[in-house]
Scaffold this motif. Structure first.
Motif, PDB file in Angstrom:
ATOM      1  N   SER A  80      15.161  78.225  10.450  1.00 23.35           N
ATOM      2  CA  SER A  80      15.685  79.596  10.419  1.00 23.35           C
ATOM      3  C   SER A  80      14.646  80.436   9.686  1.00 23.35           C
ATOM      4  CB  SER A  80      17.022  79.653   9.679  1.00 23.35           C
ATOM      5  OG  SER A  80      17.987  78.937  10.404  1.00 23.35           O
ATOM      6  N   ASP A 186      25.268  85.233  18.332  1.00 17.94           N
ATOM      7  CA  ASP A 186      25.078  83.949  19.018  1.00 17.94           C
ATOM      8  C   ASP A 186      25.824  83.889  20.346  1.00 17.94           C
ATOM      9  OD1 ASP A 186      27.621  83.912  18.009  1.00 17.94           O
ATOM     10  OD2 ASP A 186      27.433  82.020  16.934  1.00 17.94           O
ATOM     11  N   ARG A 192      19.577  80.532  23.735  1.00 19.96           N
ATOM     12  CA  ARG A 192      19.443  79.671  22.550  1.00 19.96           C
ATOM     13  C   ARG A 192      18.379  80.239  21.612  1.00 19.96           C
ATOM     14  NH1 ARG A 192      16.792  75.000  21.116  1.00 19.96           N
ATOM     15  NH2 ARG A 192      17.981  73.933  19.486  1.00 19.96           N
ATOM     16  N   ASN A 193      18.618  80.167  20.333  1.00 20.52           N
ATOM     17  CA  ASN A 193      17.687  80.672  19.305  1.00 20.52           C
ATOM     18  C   ASN A 193      17.153  82.069  19.618  1.00 20.52           C
ATOM     19  OD1 ASN A 193      18.135  78.344  17.929  1.00 20.52           O
ATOM     20  ND2 ASN A 193      16.090  77.482  18.217  1.00 20.52           N
ATOM     21  N   GLU A 240      14.574  84.877  13.489  1.00 16.89           N
ATOM     22  CA  GLU A 240      14.048  83.992  14.536  1.00 16.89           C
ATOM     23  C   GLU A 240      14.572  82.568  14.376  1.00 16.89           C
ATOM     24  OE1 GLU A 240       9.891  85.311  13.147  1.00 16.89           O
ATOM     25  OE2 GLU A 240       9.581  84.595  15.183  1.00 16.89           O
ATOM     26  N   GLY A 241      14.272  81.732  15.393  1.00 19.24           N
ATOM     27  CA  GLY A 241      14.591  80.304  15.339  1.00 19.24           C
ATOM     28  C   GLY A 241      16.101  80.077  15.307  1.00 19.24           C
ATOM     29  N   ALA A 242      16.530  79.201  14.401  1.00 22.00           N
ATOM     30  CA  ALA A 242      17.945  78.794  14.361  1.00 22.00           C
ATOM     31  C   ALA A 242      18.794  79.737  13.497  1.00 22.00           C
ATOM     32  CB  ALA A 242      18.040  77.369  13.822  1.00 22.00           C
ATOM     33  N   THR A 243      18.260  80.904  13.147  1.00 15.87           N
ATOM     34  CA  THR A 243      18.988  81.787  12.209  1.00 15.87           C
ATOM     35  C   THR A 243      20.405  82.096  12.684  1.00 15.87           C
ATOM     36  OG1 THR A 243      16.866  82.789  11.609  1.00 15.87           O
ATOM     37  CG2 THR A 243      18.837  83.957  10.924  1.00 15.87           C
ATOM     38  N   GLU A 245      22.208  80.346  14.801  1.00 15.14           N
ATOM     39  CA  GLU A 245      23.018  79.132  14.917  1.00 15.14           C
ATOM     40  C   GLU A 245      23.461  78.621  13.542  1.00 15.14           C
ATOM     41  OE1 GLU A 245      21.813  76.552  17.960  1.00 15.14           O
ATOM     42  OE2 GLU A 245      22.984  74.852  17.204  1.00 15.14           O
TER      43      GLU A 245
END
Ligand SMILES: O=C(O)CCC(=O)C(=O)O
Length: 278
Positions: A80, A186, A192-193, A240-243, A245
């Motif tokens: 994240s 989300d 995704r991501n 960005e990324g898994a932030t 999720e």
């Protein structure tokens, strides 16, 4: 002597009554007790029990207020990552941009459906994009009529970040009591991501984040990690990324006066999917 005094009292105060005065055969004698630390009720046992659970303290929020890349967690979903760019728009430019957007965006108060029925969002919004956007069981219709200043800002953000965006949710916090509650961006329509680029203009508000708890916490956020980011006039924040999720975010109400703030969240909506925002 003592017996004589007692008899005198009976004859004086109570002599006229026929009622028998009951008194103990022997006067109670109050003896001074030695001081002890023992509890007053000797029938109860006070036993020290070793705590079965370790004392838990909620961690202090991490404050992020310096420019740069900040990796806030890593999990099976990935890293994240936040990128903070204060003064992405210089204050002089940011000033007229804010005034123009405040006047010219067709702001609207959206009505959502919650567990207790309909409610009005505590802020104004406007949606831009070719696709509709649904969250809290209420849909914002497609709006391809981008304000030229918003197109210019989108181009500038795309150039600097290398990402491209096709949609924008504009938020107007009119005062300190306007807010957005805990949520993640989300929705399936964001893929995704997803990368979210958030540009702030106007008064500073605190953007708060909290990490989603592991399954064993049963949805309890008491002890989760937290991040606080003051978002000032002209600041760009990239998530960005898994932030989305792994974390939730919000802008809470404030206890002190706040002047209006505009937040522009650029996103990429995928076609052919239905957006569902909690
Ligand atoms: O106003 C902000 O900084 C956050 C807005 C937001 O969370 C959203 O539009 O999903």
């Amino acid at each position: 002597m003592e017996d004589k005094r007692r008899r005198a009292r009976v004859q004086g105060a109570w002599a006229g009554t026929t009622r028998a005065v009951s008194r103990p055969a022997v006067d109670p004698v109050i003896k001074p007790q030695p001081k002890t630390n023992r509890p007053e009720n000797p029938g109860r046992n006070f036993l020290y029990k070793e705590p079965t659970e370790a004392y838990r303290r909620a961690p202090e929020p991490r404050v992020i207020d310096v420019a740069g890349v900040h990796e806030i967690s890593i999990s099976s979903a990935g890293v994240s990552r936040l990128r903070l760019v204060p003064l992405f728009i210089e204050p002089k430019e940011a000033g007229w941009m804010f005034e123009q957007l405040l006047q010219e965006i067709p702001w609207n108060q959206k009505t959502n459906m919650g567990p207790d029925g309909q409610y009005q969002e505590p802020r104004l919004t406007c949606w831009y994009g070719e696709l509709p956007y649904t969250y809290s069981r209420s849909t914002m219709q497609p709006n391809p009529h981008w304000h030229p200043l918003l197109t210019m800002l989108k181009d500038r953000i795309e150039e600097v970040t290398g990402y491209s965006f096709n949609s924008l949710l504009c938020n107007l916090y009119r005062h300190d009591k306007d807010s957005i509650d805990w949520h993640s961006d989300d929705e399936p329509a964001l893929g995704r991501n997803p990368v979210i680029a958030s540009l702030s203009l106007g008064d500073t508000r605190t953007f708060q984040m909290r990490k989603k708890p592991p399954p064993e916490e049963n949805g309890d956020y008491t002890y989760v990690e937290r991040v606080h980011i003051p978002l000032a006039h002209g600041t760009l924040l990239l998530m960005e990324g898994a932030t989305q999720e792994d974390w939730q975010h919000r802008v809470p109400k404030e206890y002190h006066d706040r002047r209006p703030r505009i937040n522009l969240t650029f996103r990429t909506m995928l076609p052919e999917t239905t957006a569902v925002h909690c």
